[in-house]
Design a protein around this motif. Structure first.
Motif, PDB file in Angstrom:
ATOM      1  N   ASN A   5       1.362  -1.530 -12.307  1.00 53.18           N
ATOM      2  CA  ASN A   5       1.665  -2.802 -11.663  1.00 53.18           C
ATOM      3  C   ASN A   5       2.290  -2.586 -10.286  1.00 53.18           C
ATOM      4  O   ASN A   5       3.456  -2.191 -10.170  1.00 53.18           O
ATOM      5  CB  ASN A   5       2.609  -3.617 -12.558  1.00 53.18           C
ATOM      6  CG  ASN A   5       2.850  -5.018 -12.017  1.00 53.18           C
ATOM      7  OD1 ASN A   5       2.140  -5.498 -11.153  1.00 53.18           O
ATOM      8  ND2 ASN A   5       3.870  -5.662 -12.545  1.00 53.18           N
ATOM      9  N   VAL A   7       1.936  -0.348  -7.904  1.00 50.04           N
ATOM     10  CA  VAL A   7       2.480   0.997  -7.703  1.00 50.04           C
ATOM     11  C   VAL A   7       2.199   1.525  -6.299  1.00 50.04           C
ATOM     12  O   VAL A   7       1.066   1.466  -5.805  1.00 50.04           O
ATOM     13  CB  VAL A   7       1.909   1.969  -8.763  1.00 50.04           C
ATOM     14  CG1 VAL A   7       2.078   3.421  -8.333  1.00 50.04           C
ATOM     15  CG2 VAL A   7       2.603   1.729 -10.099  1.00 50.04           C
ATOM     16  N   SER A  25      -2.689  -1.795  -8.816  1.00 56.11           N
ATOM     17  CA  SER A  25      -2.496  -2.414 -10.125  1.00 56.11           C
ATOM     18  C   SER A  25      -3.775  -2.286 -10.939  1.00 56.11           C
ATOM     19  O   SER A  25      -4.878  -2.498 -10.418  1.00 56.11           O
ATOM     20  CB  SER A  25      -2.139  -3.902  -9.993  1.00 56.11           C
ATOM     21  OG  SER A  25      -0.906  -4.068  -9.316  1.00 56.11           O
ATOM     22  N   LEU A  57       7.367   7.510  -8.332  1.00 55.28           N
ATOM     23  CA  LEU A  57       6.930   6.297  -7.647  1.00 55.28           C
ATOM     24  C   LEU A  57       7.940   5.936  -6.562  1.00 55.28           C
ATOM     25  O   LEU A  57       9.119   6.240  -6.660  1.00 55.28           O
ATOM     26  CB  LEU A  57       6.827   5.135  -8.626  1.00 55.28           C
ATOM     27  CG  LEU A  57       6.020   5.339  -9.908  1.00 55.28           C
ATOM     28  CD1 LEU A  57       5.986   4.037 -10.711  1.00 55.28           C
ATOM     29  CD2 LEU A  57       4.607   5.813  -9.603  1.00 55.28           C
ATOM     30  N   GLY A  60       6.872  -0.296  -7.541  1.00 56.27           N
ATOM     31  CA  GLY A  60       6.074  -0.734  -8.670  1.00 56.27           C
ATOM     32  C   GLY A  60       6.502  -0.100  -9.986  1.00 56.27           C
ATOM     33  O   GLY A  60       7.503   0.612 -10.061  1.00 56.27           O
ATOM     34  N   GLN A  61       5.706  -0.351 -11.019  1.00 53.49           N
ATOM     35  CA  GLN A  61       6.020   0.124 -12.359  1.00 53.49           C
ATOM     36  C   GLN A  61       4.769   0.607 -13.068  1.00 53.49           C
ATOM     37  O   GLN A  61       3.665   0.130 -12.820  1.00 53.49           O
ATOM     38  CB  GLN A  61       6.654  -0.994 -13.200  1.00 53.49           C
ATOM     39  CG  GLN A  61       8.008  -1.477 -12.690  1.00 53.49           C
ATOM     40  CD  GLN A  61       8.553  -2.608 -13.536  1.00 53.49           C
ATOM     41  OE1 GLN A  61       7.792  -3.376 -14.134  1.00 53.49           O
ATOM     42  NE2 GLN A  61       9.869  -2.705 -13.613  1.00 53.49           N
ATOM     43  N   MET A  62       4.971   1.569 -13.978  1.00 54.85           N
ATOM     44  CA  MET A  62       3.904   2.055 -14.864  1.00 54.85           C
ATOM     45  C   MET A  62       4.414   2.048 -16.295  1.00 54.85           C
ATOM     46  O   MET A  62       5.561   2.435 -16.557  1.00 54.85           O
ATOM     47  CB  MET A  62       3.492   3.485 -14.496  1.00 54.85           C
ATOM     48  CG  MET A  62       2.678   3.629 -13.246  1.00 54.85           C
ATOM     49  SD  MET A  62       2.221   5.374 -12.985  1.00 54.85           S
ATOM     50  CE  MET A  62       0.908   5.173 -11.771  1.00 54.85           C
ATOM     51  N   GLN A  63       3.550   1.633 -17.215  1.00 60.64           N
ATOM     52  CA  GLN A  63       3.859   1.711 -18.630  1.00 60.64           C
ATOM     53  C   GLN A  63       2.664   2.276 -19.382  1.00 60.64           C
ATOM     54  O   GLN A  63       1.511   1.994 -19.033  1.00 60.64           O
ATOM     55  CB  GLN A  63       4.205   0.342 -19.205  1.00 60.64           C
ATOM     56  CG  GLN A  63       5.528  -0.217 -18.731  1.00 60.64           C
ATOM     57  CD  GLN A  63       5.935  -1.468 -19.503  1.00 60.64           C
ATOM     58  OE1 GLN A  63       5.116  -2.096 -20.168  1.00 60.64           O
ATOM     59  NE2 GLN A  63       7.197  -1.825 -19.419  1.00 60.64           N
ATOM     60  N   PRO A  68       7.960   2.665 -20.407  1.00 64.64           N
ATOM     61  CA  PRO A  68       7.909   2.974 -18.976  1.00 64.64           C
ATOM     62  C   PRO A  68       7.723   4.464 -18.730  1.00 64.64           C
ATOM     63  O   PRO A  68       8.235   5.303 -19.469  1.00 64.64           O
ATOM     64  CB  PRO A  68       9.273   2.506 -18.468  1.00 64.64           C
ATOM     65  CG  PRO A  68      10.158   2.471 -19.664  1.00 64.64           C
ATOM     66  CD  PRO A  68       9.279   2.148 -20.824  1.00 64.64           C
ATOM     67  N   ALA A  70       8.447   7.765 -16.684  1.00 69.17           N
ATOM     68  CA  ALA A  70       9.548   8.278 -15.874  1.00 69.17           C
ATOM     69  C   ALA A  70       9.451   9.793 -15.809  1.00 69.17           C
ATOM     70  O   ALA A  70       8.666  10.416 -16.528  1.00 69.17           O
ATOM     71  CB  ALA A  70      10.896   7.863 -16.472  1.00 69.17           C
TER      72      ALA A  70
END
Length: 256
Positions: A5, A7, A25, A57, A60-63, A68, A70
């Motif tokens: 999302n 990123v 995304s 990163l 944004g976010q990654m899952q 998540p 990290a």
């Protein structure tokens, strides 16, 4: 299963900080094979490495599987996401036998029935037990890539990340490896994210894909649209023209 999302990813260079992925995304449902396609330097492999926690990163976010991504992820999460790298000549340690290469991740994660799991992993990729005590230099390119796939699968992951897994192989061996990946995808219900510059490879294995250019996604579409030549952007059209060998690759894949 995979949720990327907005990123952005960048690196420090001698000329200052450079962003190489801009607001990407994408979402991959459980059990789907999804492709990221683009020329070298478009940022697609960087996205893959970030999903493993190998690249931080800057936005944004990654899952993955609702957790998540990290730098310091728990072992259970790392076990769930495995990666197959581009070059089978570089991804295996030259001084370790196949058996040692497959045992290592099992021992790290404290899994039982190690010998049985090693033998089964080799069988799953079409290699018999005689390959267990060979060194990488005693294997062909296709056999090395099968071992690399076995090493990723031995931990029974939910997600398999594939970074140009056939680009270092000749066409007939590419076909064997692609057929193997498609078989494993259906048998195990794996979620796959495949990076490639070759639309033919992506269209064979994946049902959906995104096209990346200069670190951005410029188009997302189904592979049926790729087969029909129904792409919308000039860049995707250029990639399709460059992959004019699509029909030839498909013919080889279907006969191997």
């Amino acid at each position: 299963m995979i949720d990327v999302n907005g990123v952005s990813i960048g690196f420090e260079t001698p000329r200052g900080f450079k962003t190489v992925v801009h607001g990407v995304s994408l979402q991959v449902p459980q059990g789907q094979a999804y492709g990221l396609v683009g020329e070298s330097g478009s940022g697609k492999s960087t996205v893959l490495r970030a999903l493993c926690g190998m690249t931080p990163l800057c936005g944004g976010q990654m899952q993955v599987a609702g957790q998540p991504v990290a730098k310091h992820m728990p072992k259970a999460q790392r076990r769930a996401v495995q990666m197959v790298f581009q070059d089978p000549y570089a991804s295996l340690h030259p001084r370790l036998t196949v058996d040692q290469s497959l045992r290592e991740p099992l021992l790290i994660h404290g899994m039982d029935r190690v010998a049985e799991r090693v033998t089964q992993a080799l069988a799953d990729v079409g290699l018999d037990a005689s390959f267990r005590y060979r060194y990488p230099h005693q294997l062909s390119g296709g056999q090395r890539q099968r071992v690399a796939i076995a090493r990723a699968l031995v931990l029974e992951p939910q997600v398999l990340l594939l970074d140009e897994p056939t680009s270092a192989l000749d066409v007939s061996v590419q076909a064997e490896v692609l057929n193997l990946l498609k078989k494993l995808h259906h048998e195990r219900g794996l979620t796959m994210l495949l990076v490639s510059h070759n639309l033919a490879v992506v269209a064979f294995l994946c049902s959906q894909l995104s096209v990346m250019q200069h670190g951005r996604i410029v188009e997302s579409l189904g592979t049926d649209a790729v087969r029909a030549g129904a792409v919308q952007t000039d860049y995707a059209r250029q990639l399709l023209t460059a992959a004019d060998g699509y029909r030839r690759v498909q013919a080889v894949v279907q006969t191997v």
